[in-house]
Design a protein around this motif. Structure first.
Motif, mmCIF file in Angstrom:
data_model
loop_
_atom_site.group_PDB
_atom_site.id
_atom_site.type_symbol
_atom_site.label_atom_id
_atom_site.label_comp_id
_atom_site.label_asym_id
_atom_site.label_seq_id
_atom_site.Cartn_x
_atom_site.Cartn_y
_atom_site.Cartn_z
ATOM 1 N N UNK A 260 0.772 -1.293 -0.161
ATOM 2 C CA UNK A 260 -0.041 0.137 -0.047
ATOM 3 C C UNK A 260 0.839 1.303 -0.133
ATOM 4 N N UNK A 263 0.988 3.190 -3.202
ATOM 5 C CA UNK A 263 -0.327 3.567 -3.968
ATOM 6 C C UNK A 263 -0.338 5.341 -4.096
ATOM 7 N N UNK A 266 -6.143 8.979 -4.843
ATOM 8 C CA UNK A 266 -7.284 9.340 -3.609
ATOM 9 C C UNK A 266 -6.832 8.847 -2.334
ATOM 10 N N UNK A 267 -6.738 7.419 -2.230
ATOM 11 C CA UNK A 267 -6.798 6.926 -0.811
ATOM 12 C C UNK A 267 -5.181 6.503 -0.624
ATOM 13 N N UNK A 268 -4.362 7.021 -1.498
ATOM 14 C CA UNK A 268 -2.716 6.714 -1.439
ATOM 15 C C UNK A 268 -2.028 8.252 -1.224
ATOM 16 N N UNK A 269 -1.181 8.206 -2.133
ATOM 17 C CA UNK A 269 -0.392 9.541 -1.947
ATOM 18 C C UNK A 269 -0.671 10.304 -3.017
ATOM 19 N N UNK B 36 -12.576 7.698 3.023
ATOM 20 C CA UNK B 36 -11.457 7.154 4.315
ATOM 21 C C UNK B 36 -12.301 6.618 5.383
ATOM 22 N N UNK B 117 -8.405 8.774 7.530
ATOM 23 C CA UNK B 117 -7.057 9.473 7.566
ATOM 24 C C UNK B 117 -7.291 10.695 7.392
ATOM 25 N N UNK B 120 -11.865 14.243 1.976
ATOM 26 C CA UNK B 120 -11.790 14.536 0.242
ATOM 27 C C UNK B 120 -11.655 16.174 0.138
ATOM 28 N N UNK B 178 -6.419 2.482 4.136
ATOM 29 C CA UNK B 178 -7.049 1.309 3.387
ATOM 30 C C UNK B 178 -6.660 -0.127 3.501
ATOM 31 N N UNK B 179 -5.362 -0.358 4.126
ATOM 32 C CA UNK B 179 -4.853 -1.695 4.617
ATOM 33 C C UNK B 179 -5.852 -2.340 5.465
#
Ligand SMILES: Cc1cc2nc3c(=O)[nH]c(=O)nc-3n(C[C@H](O)[C@H](O)[C@H](O)COP(=O)(O)OP(=O)(O)OC[C@H]3O[C@@H](n4cnc5c(N)ncnc54)[C@H](O)[C@@H]3O)c2cc1C
Ligand SMILES: Cc1cc2nc3c(=O)[nH]c(=O)nc-3n(C[C@H](O)[C@H](O)[C@H](O)COP(=O)(O)OP(=O)(O)OC[C@H]3O[C@@H](n4cnc5c(N)ncnc54)[C@H](O)[C@@H]3O)c2cc1C
Lengths: 337, 256
Positions: A260, A263, A266-269, B36, B117, B120, B178-179
């Motif tokens: 992860x 990544x 949006x939900x990563x970097x 998130x 986290x 948006x 997300x993990x």
């Protein structure tokens, strides 16, 4: 004008945007670097070499492992006794937490992810992207000191003057830890997407090479991951040649091809390298918001209609398993490596 | 275990967001639970399944945010609470944290408060740690895995540098990434239950808080400069020929 610059490091490895923050601080006046941890003399020395006027070092067993509570309390105590006008941080997982907490203690606010910072009399006006970069806002902080976490690669990195000396002052740690660090396992490869000038990323397409025969005895899922690893080996080879980092789409992460931490999206970097090479990535909006501010985007995809091409400066319609090795070869030759 | 999941409502990712007359506009795009925060609800539900107890979804926002809370209920949360007050328009993260902390106390405290986290929309990513600070509880941020053992909780914190295992006593504040695992889809039963639920709306005086004065304020809102990307397709007879041309183009861009 007096600015504190928090030098963020993990086990002595400094996040390069810390130096960019130091450069920004110098443009406003006196820059005092803060270094917390144990055995951090080398970091303090580097801070002087990058231009700090003074370094305050809190070297204490309670700070050996980063814990938000003790790091925040130490910062709060220094800010209370020395009254800086501004405290700058690189934007990292750690600084978001400690700045957040210290701001509560000091009854002030944090300007996050700042890409420009202007002084206007007593106040600072920050520019930052919001709504996934769809908008830009200017914000001010009415509290004192003003705290700001800066975006990596948004401000120039100052030159390092090897051997430059200066004042290093020991200061006390403060606060009580509320957690313990039980263990740590390093990423197989250092993932530093935020600071990378070049990122080569792989998507679901990296597993799509039917001509590769996986070792006997693998089930379908294992074979897919094995194929993807062969694909990521090509991605990694090019990234290493160009001195860059390896990124990934969420489909690649969810598929178990890569961790992860790689990544993008949006939900990563959210990243903004000079060069972004997307391999086998379709270009979903959630991926695009993470990389569309790259200066030059290159897309390699089998499908001529893939949306990623609309964002790209250069596009190649083709199989990444053929194009990537050829590109690595061509680059090696042209760069004389 | 008493678990609270903090969620915010945001415009959908696909929304065409624009600055219009100094205000944010997203047309008629739907408002959804912050992605998130779906992970936060998922993480909370996983812990409930292991240890038993209840999950309460908590949101500070306008009336419309009830829809986001209903999504959490449909996923399986037991209760939902909305804090809404006309005086809360310019809330910054410290203000949001103070209001959330007061609401958490009013709910009767918790063993664990789970956050996303980052949002948006504003995306400061500060609220979880600030709420922990206001409550005086330990903060375990960016958890990819959670394990409760008696009175303590251990998380795998996902950092760029690797994974760090951290432990603290309950009650604690967590944020998840997300993990933690894909958020479950609302079940048919869940959706029915959520559509019938009445969500209590608390004002600031209900939770014994006063409107926090905003410290961070916006002075200007802009649309980003238009990007014009003219895509140049690189073609050739062989991969080697394409690679040759592409390498020249990349080098000419002077980005290496
Ligand atoms: C709330 C939410 C958050 C999300 N966050 C993120 C995020 O942070 N980051 C992210 O990336 N996504 C995110 N997504 C997922 C996103 O919507 C897409 O599903 C994802 O980006 C798709 O990844 P991909 O492009 O690798 O896979 P696909 O869309 O499956 O595309 C694979 C591409 O590879 C090409 N291809 C196949 N084989 C080859 C080959 N041999 N050579 C060359 N090309 C090939 C195909 O033509 C295709 O275009 C999120 C989704 C949601 C709902
Ligand atoms: C009437 C009213 C109007 C509002 N209007 C706006 C607006 O126009 N724009 C705007 O950005 N915000 C608005 N807010 C919400 C508030 O200002 C923000 O929630 C707060 O500043 C958090 O900042 P952030 O979005 O950067 O969160 P981050 O710090 O990025 O959030 C991190 C995590 O904290 C939690 N969290 C954040 N906000 C909330 C919340 N409100 N309730 C529960 N949990 C939360 C979530 O778990 C989230 O993942 C409004 C609130 C009210 C009551």
């Amino acid at each position: 004008m007096k600015t504190f610059v928090y030098i963020d490091h993990f086990k002595g490895e400094v996040q390069p945007a810390s130096w960019e923050a130091l450069g920004l601080a110098k443009s406003f006046g006196a820059a005092i670097a803060l270094v917390f941890g144990t055995g951090v003399d080398a970091v303090a020395k580097a801070a002087l070499e990058y231009g700090a006027d003074e370094v305050l070092v809190a070297d204490d067993a309670s700070l050996a492992d980063y814990r938000a509570e003790t790091y925040a309390s130490t910062l709060t105590s220094l800010a209370s006794s020395q009254s800086p006008n501004l405290i700058l941080f690189p934007t990292t997982a750690r600084t978001r937490e400690m700045a957040a907490m210290s701001a509560v203690d000091l009854n002030t606010g944090v300007l996050t992810d700042v890409s420009a910072l202007e002084v206007n009399g007593e106040s600072f006006i920050s520019t930052r992207p919001i709504y996934e970069g769809k908008l830009i806002e200017k914000t001010v902080c009415s509290g004192k000191p003003v705290m700001a976490t800066i975006r990596g690669r948004a401000f120039p990195k100052p030159n390092r003057e090897e051997g430059k000396s200066g004042t290093i002052t020991k200061v006390a740690a403060a606060g009580e830890a509320k957690s313990t660090v039980e263990g740590y396992s390093a990423s197989e490869s250092a993932v530093n997407l935020g600071d990378a000038g070049v990122i080569v990323s792989g998507g679901r397409g990296v597993s799509n090479n039917p001509s590769l025969t996986p070792p006997a005895g693998m089930d379908e899922k294992q074979a897919e991951i094995w194929r993807a690893q062969q694909g990521f080996a090509l991605v990694t080879e090019l990234a290493q040649l160009l001195g860059g980092a390896v990124g990934a789409s969420r489909a690649a992460v969810d598929g178990g091809y890569i961790t992860y931490a790689h990544q993008v999206g949006q939900t990563g970097k959210v990243v903004a390298p000079d060069l972004y090479i997307a391999c086998g990535i379709s270009g979903a909006i959630q991926h695009l918001v993470g990389m569309r501010n790259a200066k030059v985007i290159v897309a390699i995809n089998k499908d001529a209609d893939a949306p990623i091409f609309k964002q790209a400066r250069y596009g190649v319609v083709g199989d990444l398993f053929q194009i990537l090795p050829a590109l690595t070869e061509a680059m090696k030759k042209k760069l004389g490596k | 275990m008493k678990i609270i999941a903090c969620i915010k409502q945001v415009p959908d990712s696909e929304a065409k967001v624009k600055a219009e007359g100094g205000q944010v506009s997203w047309g008629d795009a739907p408002l959804v639970i912050n992605p998130f925060d779906e992970y936060a609800v998922e993480g909370a539900l996983q812990q409930k399944e292991i240890s038993g107890g209840t999950v309460t979804a908590l949101c500070v926002g306008p009336e419309s945010a009830k829809e986001a809370l209903k999504h959490a209920l449909a996923m399986g949360a037991d209760e939902a609470v909305l804090v809404s007050d006309a005086t809360l328009n310019d809330l910054d993260t410290v203000g949001a944290a103070k209001v959330l902390a007061a609401a958490i106390q009013k709910i009767g405290g918790a063993d664990m408060v789970v956050f996303g986290r980052q949002t948006l929309d504003n995306g400061a990513g500060l609220t979880p740690a600030q709420t922990a600070r206001v409550l005086g509880w330990p903060m375990l941020g960016l958890a990819g895995q959670i394990k409760v053992d008696g009175g303590s909780v251990q998380v795998e914190r996902v950092l760029e540098e690797g994974r760090q295992s951290m432990k603290a006593n309950l009650p604690a504040v967590l944020s998840v990434v997300q993990s933690i695992g894909e958020p479950r889809y609302p079940s048919f039963m869940g959706i029915r239950k959520a559509s019938k639920a009445t969500i209590p709306v608390w004002s600031l005086s209900d939770i014994g808080a006063s409107a926090p004065a905003p410290i961070v304020t916006r002075t200007e809102l802009m649309n980003p400069p238009a990007q014009e990307t003219a895509t140049e397709m690189i073609t050739g007879e062989t991969p080697a020929e394409i690679a040759e041309k592409l390498a020249d183009k990349i080098i000419a861009e002077k980005v290496l």
